[in-house]
Write an enzyme that holds these catalytic residues in place. Structure first.
Site, PDB file in Angstrom:
ATOM      1  N   ASP A  59      13.823   3.067   6.945  1.00  0.00           N
ATOM      2  CA  ASP A  59      13.218   1.857   5.316  1.00  0.00           C
ATOM      3  C   ASP A  59      14.267   1.227   4.483  1.00  0.00           C
ATOM      4  OD1 ASP A  59      10.983   3.332   7.001  1.00  0.00           O
ATOM      5  OD2 ASP A  59      10.857   3.797   5.305  1.00  0.00           O
ATOM      6  N   SER A 103       6.760   1.427   0.536  1.00  0.00           N
ATOM      7  CA  SER A 103       6.206   1.510  -1.036  1.00  0.00           C
ATOM      8  C   SER A 103       7.525   1.643  -1.378  1.00  0.00           C
ATOM      9  CB  SER A 103       4.902   1.553  -0.674  1.00  0.00           C
ATOM     10  OG  SER A 103       4.545   3.099  -0.748  1.00  0.00           O
ATOM     11  N   PRO A 109       0.741  -1.129  -0.050  1.00  0.00           N
ATOM     12  CA  PRO A 109       0.074  -0.208   0.128  1.00  0.00           C
ATOM     13  C   PRO A 109       0.998   1.130   0.053  1.00  0.00           C
ATOM     14  CG  PRO A 109      -0.848  -1.747   1.673  1.00  0.00           C
ATOM     15  CD  PRO A 109       0.582  -1.472   0.884  1.00  0.00           C
TER      16      PRO A 109
HETATM   17  O1  PMV Z   1       6.441   6.966   7.694  1.00  0.00           O
HETATM   18  P1  PMV Z   1       7.203   5.246   7.450  1.00  0.00           P
HETATM   19  O2  PMV Z   1       7.151   4.300   8.012  1.00  0.00           O
HETATM   20  O3  PMV Z   1       8.281   5.826   6.555  1.00  0.00           O
HETATM   21  O4  PMV Z   1       8.641   6.226   8.660  1.00  0.00           O
HETATM   22  C1  PMV Z   1       8.899   7.167   9.573  1.00  0.00           C
HETATM   23  C2  PMV Z   1       9.641   6.930  10.702  1.00  0.00           C
HETATM   24  C3  PMV Z   1       9.737   8.563  10.981  1.00  0.00           C
HETATM   25  O5  PMV Z   1      10.768   7.671  12.249  1.00  0.00           O
HETATM   26  C4  PMV Z   1       9.478   9.080  11.588  1.00  0.00           C
HETATM   27  C5  PMV Z   1      10.925   9.270  10.043  1.00  0.00           C
HETATM   28  C6  PMV Z   1      12.236   8.635   9.997  1.00  0.00           C
HETATM   29  O6  PMV Z   1      12.784   8.967   9.121  1.00  0.00           O
HETATM   30  O7  PMV Z   1      12.215   7.562  10.590  1.00  0.00           O
END
Ligand code: PMV
Length: 313
Positions: free
Chosen positions: A147, A103, A96
């Protein structure tokens, strides 16, 4: 034809605090993935088909900061292909979009892998992760790097910004439910809101980040020692602190409450917040009933994912 896939990811603990140097835990979600196929074409230039995001375009038509265009150009430059070849690139994803499942990053990682395979080049994971991080900056502004790390390595990761990558292992597999509020909330915005809070009172919010950091450490141990009740409680405590940071929302709170009421061991929002996904820790036999409770409470999509105790290196 060259193909590559990349999984989704979910943050278990430590989002937002990770931007301020505290640790976070994240795991790959292999139930959803992006697949990239690349074939030589007889046409001229590079044609991209990504039906999930209604993208049907030639590379030359994509703006320089379009993440997919930027990713392709970056990789081809890295491969010293100054005369861009004629290719057809097809991107399919079951992850999603804009909901904290990575994603965009999965598209970058799968694209980098498929393109390098197509030209018989093999990047190391470190190189792939670094390239994907560069593309991530176009999406997020100042991402922590979590990520690209989790998605590239495809392993549970204990992540501290700027530190060498550290994987972690569960003492036994465990089951998570991921519930999607259906609200697309850009991480960039919630990260900027937290930054404003932090700017207003460093001492207060640093203490909150410290607390989240301790919860994350404790969670890593609880996962290694299969202390699932304790892990659930840590999720609840992390959610309370994320609410304090202002990154929850009525929809996220509703799903978190519904999961707990239906017997989840713990639940919290996951990722940037304000929308996107929440996660709940469940005993496998409770997964179906908690799943139903999430749908009744408004989840537009749910994923049941099992985090394995060992992953392929
Ligand atoms: O929304 P996501 O799963 O991409 O996660 C963001 C995580 C944060 O800690 C809020 C920002 C980051 O770059 O780590």
């Amino acid at each position: 034809m060259s193909t590559a896939t990349a999984p989704g990811k979910i943050i278990l603990f430590g989002e937002h605090a990770v931007v301020y140097g505290r640790p976070a835990l994240a795991v790959p979600v292999t139930e959803v993935y992006t697949r990239v196929e690349i074939a030589n074409s007889t046409g001229s230039g590079i044609w991209i088909e990504a039906p999930d995001i209604q993208l049907h375009a030639g590379l030359s038509a994509l703006a320089s900061d379009h993440p997919i265009g930027a990713c392709i150009r970056t990789v081809l430059n890295q491969l010293n292909l100054s005369d861009f070849p004629s290719l057809g690139i097809r991107i399919k994803s079951t992850i999603p979009i804009a909901s904290g499942l990575g994603s965009g990053t999965a598209v970058s990682v799968a694209l980098i892998r498929a393109l390098s395979a197509h030209f018989n080049h093999s990047f190391t994971n470190e190189e792939i992760s670094a390239l994907a991080f560069g593309i991530e900056q176009l999406h997020h502004g100042t991402p922590s790097g979590i990520d690209n790390t989790v998605i590239t390595y495809g392993q549970p990761v204990y992540f501290v910004k700027g530190s060498p990558i550290e994987t972690f292992h569960a003492g036994a597999p465990f089951t998570l439910l991921i519930g999607d509020t259906g609200i697309q909330a850009p991480t960039k915005i919630s990260v900027a809101e937290v930054r404003k809070l932090w700017d207003s009172d460093h001492e207060k919010w640093e203490a909150v980040f410290d607390e989240i950091g301790k919860i994350t450490q404790a969670a890593r141990n609880a996962i290694a020692q299969t202390k699932w009740v304790e892990l659930g409680e840590l999720m609840n405590r992390n959610h309370t602190l994320l609410r304090l940071l202002g990154v929850s929302s009525p929809e996220l709170d509703r799903l978190v409450d519904a999961a707990r009421a239906a017997g989840a061991l713990g639940a919290k929002l996951s990722g940037g917040g304000r929308g996107g996904n929440m996660i709940a820790l469940v005993n496998p036999e409770m997964a179906e009933s908690v799943d139903l409770a999430l749908v009744k409470a408004g989840a537009i999509n749910t994923i049941i994912t099992r985090i394995e105790s060992s992953f392929k290196e």
